[in-house]
Write an enzyme that holds these catalytic residues in place. Structure first.
Site, PDB file in Angstrom:
ATOM      1  N   ASN A 389       0.824  -1.209   0.000  1.00 23.28           N
ATOM      2  CA  ASN A 389       0.000   0.000   0.000  1.00 23.28           C
ATOM      3  C   ASN A 389       0.860   1.262   0.000  1.00 23.28           C
ATOM      4  OD1 ASN A 389      -2.035   1.965   0.400  1.00 23.28           O
ATOM      5  ND2 ASN A 389      -3.289   0.521   1.529  1.00 23.28           N
ATOM      6  N   ASP A 390       1.357   1.663   1.148  1.00 19.63           N
ATOM      7  CA  ASP A 390       2.103   2.923   1.237  1.00 19.63           C
ATOM      8  C   ASP A 390       3.349   2.941   0.356  1.00 19.63           C
ATOM      9  OD1 ASP A 390       0.280   3.945   3.059  1.00 19.63           O
ATOM     10  OD2 ASP A 390       1.368   3.129   4.781  1.00 19.63           O
ATOM     11  N   VAL A 391       3.974   1.782   0.146  1.00 23.54           N
ATOM     12  CA  VAL A 391       5.235   1.737  -0.618  1.00 23.54           C
ATOM     13  C   VAL A 391       5.021   1.918  -2.113  1.00 23.54           C
ATOM     14  CG1 VAL A 391       6.405   0.323   1.098  1.00 23.54           C
ATOM     15  CG2 VAL A 391       5.188  -0.784  -0.779  1.00 23.54           C
ATOM     16  N   TYR A 429      -0.662   1.888   6.717  1.00 21.14           N
ATOM     17  CA  TYR A 429      -0.307   2.331   8.069  1.00 21.14           C
ATOM     18  C   TYR A 429      -0.149   3.842   8.162  1.00 21.14           C
ATOM     19  CZ  TYR A 429       0.134  -2.117  10.419  1.00 21.14           C
ATOM     20  OH  TYR A 429      -0.144  -3.313  11.017  1.00 21.14           O
ATOM     21  N   ALA A 430       0.062   4.514   7.025  1.00 21.61           N
ATOM     22  CA  ALA A 430       0.158   5.971   7.065  1.00 21.61           C
ATOM     23  C   ALA A 430      -1.210   6.612   7.273  1.00 21.61           C
ATOM     24  CB  ALA A 430       0.790   6.498   5.778  1.00 21.61           C
TER      25      ALA A 430
END
Length: 463
Positions: A389-391, A429-430
């Site tokens: 996701n965030d990456v 998680y962000a």
């Protein structure tokens, strides 16, 4: 003569540690390197047991020593054999914590032996530094284990950064005073232990699961440094070399992990990153979600020239690594070029995705590091994002208000077509929307990763 033999044994052990670490740098030789270093550790342990003398006396207590070795070996072997790949980060944290605890206990025992005596500044520093760093590593690793296991949530106290700095300052002042006076006062030791436990707990407590690769690397370096101090105390060259190697490698890895997540090492040490980062402040992603059917996804993959998978923690949770390898084999049999793009902090520990895919016998040369993968995305027909996701969030480049702005990412948005496998639209998680999901080139394929990939492979085979 025994001392000479002991020194030679320590030298051999030290050499095997260095060779083993060198061989760990390449996946093809990592297993062999691990075994060589383990052999060196066995040499170091048994040389110490039978050849080491203190004040002219052998260690003795062989029943307790070998009883501990046997019990520890049985517990360690059973844990390692029964652990699932998804729980590997927890095991690494737990074992690292035990190493930190051992290093701290060594310092406590040595300090207690000299209770009431006067020590030189150097002797005092080596002893109390080992206690401090080992205790912090133990307490922090146990919290990390609990967070990875889902038993401990992210908790951030008001004024967390200031409080952490105050505790750290108090610890350093106490260590400085103990070294200045040289007095082996047992109450000072208990105070140091208590403050170290509190600091270890508090600096890991606010950190979110997505930041765990940085934490695990840092705690690993702490354990190595604590072990090195133990080597100084006992004039044990093997222990000293092993501790220095672990400490320096862990520190370098921590810096690389921080760079990969756009984090500050200073913030890591005072515990102000991860859970305390701003969430939900980024701009709202524009556009609409577009889904794709299994049959359309199969056709798109089947008639592509190049397909790439971006694995994330969701792939580990779904245990989908084997079906990914099956998809790779099916597409390559039909002339499709295939590779995996690995972000340095994907998963919950450094190298988590590499270990996961290696378990499924994925060839090492198909695992591309972030820089290599980013150079190939523009020429990739289909990218399958599985559990990441965030990456892969373009907000890291496009949105200065985003909490992940500046973080190096896999530039998946450059690919010609993007298929995202997710259970739902949960945020990473962000705590922000992923702009990639709303891209005109992105299609969502909802469902369990393992089940969905299995159906996708069946669809491709039927074409």
């Amino acid at each position: 003569m025994e001392i000479s033999i002991l020194q030679i044994a320590y030298l051999i052990a030290s050499i095997t540690f260095i060779l083993g670490l060198k061989m760990l740098s390449k996946p093809q030789s990592a297993r062999r390197g691990n075994l060589i270093a383990a052999g060196g550790m066995i040499i170091g342990i048994f040389s110490t047991i039978f050849l080491y003398k203190r004040d002219g006396q052998s260690l003795g207590n062989y029943g307790w020593i070998f009883g501990g070795i046997i019990i520890g070996a049985i517990i360690g072997t059973l844990m390692a054999k029964r652990i699932k790949m998804t729980a590997m980060p927890q095991m690494v944290s737990f074992f690292n914590g035990m190493g930190g605890a051992c290093a701290a206990i060594i310092g406590v025992v040595e300090f207690s032996r000299h209770a009431g005596e006067m020590l030189s500044g150097g002797e005092m520093f080596i002893t109390v530094a080992g206690v401090f760093i080992g205790t912090v590593s133990f307490a922090g690793s146990i919290i990390a284990y609990g967070k990875l296991e889902g038993k401990i949530g992210d908790k951030n106290l008001p004024g967390q950064q200031v409080f952490n700095l105050l505790i750290l300052g108090a610890i350093l002042c106490l260590i400085g005073y103990m070294c200045y006076t040289g007095e082996a006062n047992i109450m000072y030791l208990y105070t140091l232990l208590g403050l170290s436990v509190v600091y270890g707990l508090l600096f890991v407590m606010p950190i979110g699961g997505a930041d765990m690769p940085v934490v695990i690397s840092l705690l690993n370096s702490f354990t190595g440094m604590a072990a090195a101090f133990g080597g100084f105390m006992y004039n044990n060259q093997a222990m000293l070399t092993g501790g220095i190697l672990v400490g320096s490698a862990g520190t370098i890895l921590t810096i690389l992990m921080c760079k990969a997540m756009n984090r500050s090492l200073t913030n890591v040490i005072i515990g102000s990153f991860g859970g305390s980062s701003a969430k939900g402040d980024a701009r709202t992603a524009a556009g609409s979600i577009k889904e794709i059917s299994l049959s359309d996804a199969a056709v798109l993959c089947m008639y592509s020239q190049k397909v790439m998978i971006v694995p994330g923690y969701g792939l580990a949770v779904a245990q989908a690594q084997h079906i990914c390898h099956e998809l790779e084999r099916v597409l390559e049999n039909n002339g499709v070029e295939f590779a995996y793009a690995i972000h340095p902090v994907a998963g919950r520990m450094p190298g988590h995705m590499n270990v996961l895919l290696a378990e499924a016998d994925v060839s090492y040369d198909k695992l591309l590091e972030m820089e290599d993968a980013n150079a190939q995305f523009a020429n990739t027909d289909v990218v399958l994002v599985i559990g990441a996701n965030d990456v892969v969030n373009p907000a890291a480049h496009n949105d200065p208000s985003s909490p992940i702005f500046g973080m190096p990412i896999l530039e998946v948005e450059l690919a010609k077509n993007i298929i995202v496998l997710k259970r739902g639209m949960a945020k990473g998680y962000a705590g922000i929307e992923n702009e990639l999901f709303y891209s005109p080139k992105t299609r969502m394929l909802f469902g369990d990763a393992k089940d969905t990939l299995g159906k996708l492979v069946s669809e491709i085979k039927s074409l």
